[in-house]
Scaffold this active site. Sequence first.
Site, PDB file in Angstrom:
ATOM      1  N   GLU A  41      73.904  53.258  35.550  1.00 11.94           N
ATOM      2  CA  GLU A  41      73.904  52.749  36.922  1.00 11.94           C
ATOM      3  C   GLU A  41      72.472  52.378  37.302  1.00 11.94           C
ATOM      4  O   GLU A  41      71.644  53.244  37.575  1.00 11.94           O
ATOM      5  CB  GLU A  41      74.458  53.806  37.877  1.00 11.94           C
ATOM      6  CG  GLU A  41      74.455  53.388  39.332  1.00 11.94           C
ATOM      7  CD  GLU A  41      74.844  54.511  40.280  1.00 11.94           C
ATOM      8  OE1 GLU A  41      74.286  54.541  41.400  1.00 11.94           O
ATOM      9  OE2 GLU A  41      75.673  55.364  39.918  1.00 11.94           O
ATOM     10  N   THR A  70      73.039  51.884  44.501  1.00  9.55           N
ATOM     11  CA  THR A  70      72.325  51.690  45.762  1.00  9.55           C
ATOM     12  C   THR A  70      72.526  50.262  46.275  1.00  9.55           C
ATOM     13  O   THR A  70      71.600  49.594  46.724  1.00  9.55           O
ATOM     14  CB  THR A  70      70.821  52.019  45.625  1.00  9.55           C
ATOM     15  OG1 THR A  70      70.662  53.198  44.820  1.00  9.55           O
ATOM     16  CG2 THR A  70      70.207  52.328  46.985  1.00  9.55           C
ATOM     17  N   LYS A 130      82.536  58.188  45.817  1.00  5.72           N
ATOM     18  CA  LYS A 130      81.327  58.848  45.325  1.00  5.72           C
ATOM     19  C   LYS A 130      81.002  59.984  46.289  1.00  5.72           C
ATOM     20  O   LYS A 130      80.625  59.744  47.438  1.00  5.72           O
ATOM     21  CB  LYS A 130      80.168  57.842  45.272  1.00  5.72           C
ATOM     22  CG  LYS A 130      78.819  58.470  44.960  1.00  5.72           C
ATOM     23  CD  LYS A 130      77.713  57.422  45.014  1.00  5.72           C
ATOM     24  CE  LYS A 130      76.346  58.061  44.843  1.00  5.72           C
ATOM     25  NZ  LYS A 130      75.263  57.078  44.794  1.00  5.72           N
TER      26      LYS A 130
END
Length: 212
Positions: A41, A70, A130
């Site tokens: 990621e 992000t 998440k």
Amino acid sequence: MNDRLERVQSTGVFAVLRAPTAQHAIEASRALVRGGITGLEVTYSTPDAAAVIRELVAEFGDAAHVGAGTVTSAQQADEAVAAGASFLVSPGTLPSLTESMLDTGAVVMTGAMTPSEVMTAIDAGTHVVKLFPASLGGPAFLKALRGPFPGIPFMPTGGVSAMNLGEWFSAGAVAAGAGGDLVPAAALQDQDWGRIETIAGHFAAALREVRA
């Protein structure tokens, strides 16, 4: 579970890369893959994140599961998927942003912590919730959330280590995200790729034990 979620589950552990430069992120990713961690990621706090994603996809192909983290704007989502990202992760859940992320066709993971935030994420259509920052509640909190949300795929991120990976999966995680515990900031800064490879090996061994 559809094919995309099955790939998330089969990947198991996603390394959250917050690197000081694009090259640091690429070298750290190579070390992670050597150590057995293939979920990568690349966060948008890393310079030239889209270029890093493009390089990693070109280098590893299907041997790694590469995405963007992000993600805080529709522009980032579009840019990341154009570079080859197969999943998009946002630290929170904004319905308008989630819609833009879903429009890309990538697997979408958006952040939530409280039951209300989980419901918002579900309503927005996210594929994976998440749980962030998961360190605040630990595996016991995830287990408690599984009561009212038994069928929701959760990916805890924050506070996940090789030592407690099994606890997270026992609590009901479909996958886990690991940042500083897997890719320490000091190792990145010192370009200590051997240390990152070793830690990745510990995580990979822990994941094999979970699956056994």
